[in-house]
Design a protein around this motif. Structure first.
Motif, mmCIF file in Angstrom:
data_model
loop_
_atom_site.group_PDB
_atom_site.id
_atom_site.type_symbol
_atom_site.label_atom_id
_atom_site.label_comp_id
_atom_site.label_asym_id
_atom_site.label_seq_id
_atom_site.Cartn_x
_atom_site.Cartn_y
_atom_site.Cartn_z
ATOM 1 N N ARG A 76 17.699 31.110 13.114
ATOM 2 C CA ARG A 76 16.675 30.920 12.075
ATOM 3 C C ARG A 76 16.558 32.142 11.179
ATOM 4 O O ARG A 76 16.450 32.021 9.959
ATOM 5 N N ALA A 79 19.329 32.254 8.767
ATOM 6 C CA ALA A 79 19.095 31.283 7.699
ATOM 7 C C ALA A 79 18.062 31.802 6.708
ATOM 8 O O ALA A 79 18.219 31.659 5.488
ATOM 9 N N GLU A 80 17.004 32.437 7.216
ATOM 10 C CA GLU A 80 15.980 33.015 6.340
ATOM 11 C C GLU A 80 16.578 34.111 5.468
ATOM 12 O O GLU A 80 16.264 34.201 4.276
ATOM 13 N N THR A 82 19.617 34.301 4.496
ATOM 14 C CA THR A 82 20.462 33.629 3.501
ATOM 15 C C THR A 82 19.608 33.197 2.316
ATOM 16 O O THR A 82 19.993 33.399 1.159
ATOM 17 N N LEU A 83 18.430 32.640 2.588
ATOM 18 C CA LEU A 83 17.542 32.200 1.512
ATOM 19 C C LEU A 83 17.000 33.387 0.724
ATOM 20 O O LEU A 83 16.919 33.343 -0.503
ATOM 21 N N GLU A 84 16.608 34.460 1.413
ATOM 22 C CA GLU A 84 16.054 35.638 0.743
ATOM 23 C C GLU A 84 17.083 36.315 -0.157
ATOM 24 O O GLU A 84 16.758 36.740 -1.261
ATOM 25 N N ARG A 85 18.299 36.423 0.318
ATOM 26 C CA ARG A 85 19.347 37.144 -0.420
ATOM 27 C C ARG A 85 20.116 36.247 -1.376
ATOM 28 O O ARG A 85 20.907 36.716 -2.166
ATOM 29 N N ASP A 86 19.929 34.949 -1.272
ATOM 30 C CA ASP A 86 20.642 33.970 -2.081
ATOM 31 C C ASP A 86 22.163 34.091 -1.898
ATOM 32 O O ASP A 86 22.930 33.874 -2.807
ATOM 33 N N GLU A 87 22.570 34.510 -0.711
ATOM 34 C CA GLU A 87 23.981 34.511 -0.309
ATOM 35 C C GLU A 87 24.029 34.365 1.199
ATOM 36 O O GLU A 87 23.071 34.699 1.896
ATOM 37 N N LEU A 88 25.137 33.857 1.696
ATOM 38 C CA LEU A 88 25.273 33.561 3.118
ATOM 39 C C LEU A 88 25.093 34.819 3.967
ATOM 40 O O LEU A 88 25.706 35.852 3.712
#
Length: 112
Positions: A76, A79-80, A82-88
């Protein structure tokens, strides 16, 4: 008659092939010999020793067993990130960061 050597019908059972013998049989056949001399053939043991646990860039693998709750939390958080950085952001990156933080905590340079 030994149960391992015969089935219920009395016919002989064959031994199952090993993975090593299957890879030898299924490996692509080498092309016609090239005009240039080739290096000495590498034995299976040498080839296995080279690639086992080592990536092309020299990294070695480590197995980490976590409780299901810890694994889910790690997944999780990746995944968070990834969303914060806008990259995998992968679990691999999270674990490398954790190892580097542990190295720093103990006065060692971050190498992971």
């Amino acid at each position: 008659m030994d149960i391992r050597s015969a089935n219920a019908g009395g016919t002989m059972m064959t031994k199952r092939p090993t993975l090593g013998s299957l890879s030898d049989r299924l490996a692509p056949k080498p092309a016609a010999a090239a005009a240039e001399p080739t290096a000495a053939p590498v034995t299976q043991a040498e080839e296995k020793g080279k690639r086992r646990g080592t990536q092309a860039d020299g990294r070695k693998g480590v197995l980490l067993r976590l409780k299901p709750e810890a694994w889910l939390q790690l997944k999780r958080m990746a995944a968070e990130m990834t969303l914060e950085r806008d990259e995998l952001f992968t679990m691999q990156q999270a674990l490398e960061e954790a190892v580097n933080d542990w190295f720093k905590k103990h006065g060692k340079p971050p190498l992971a």
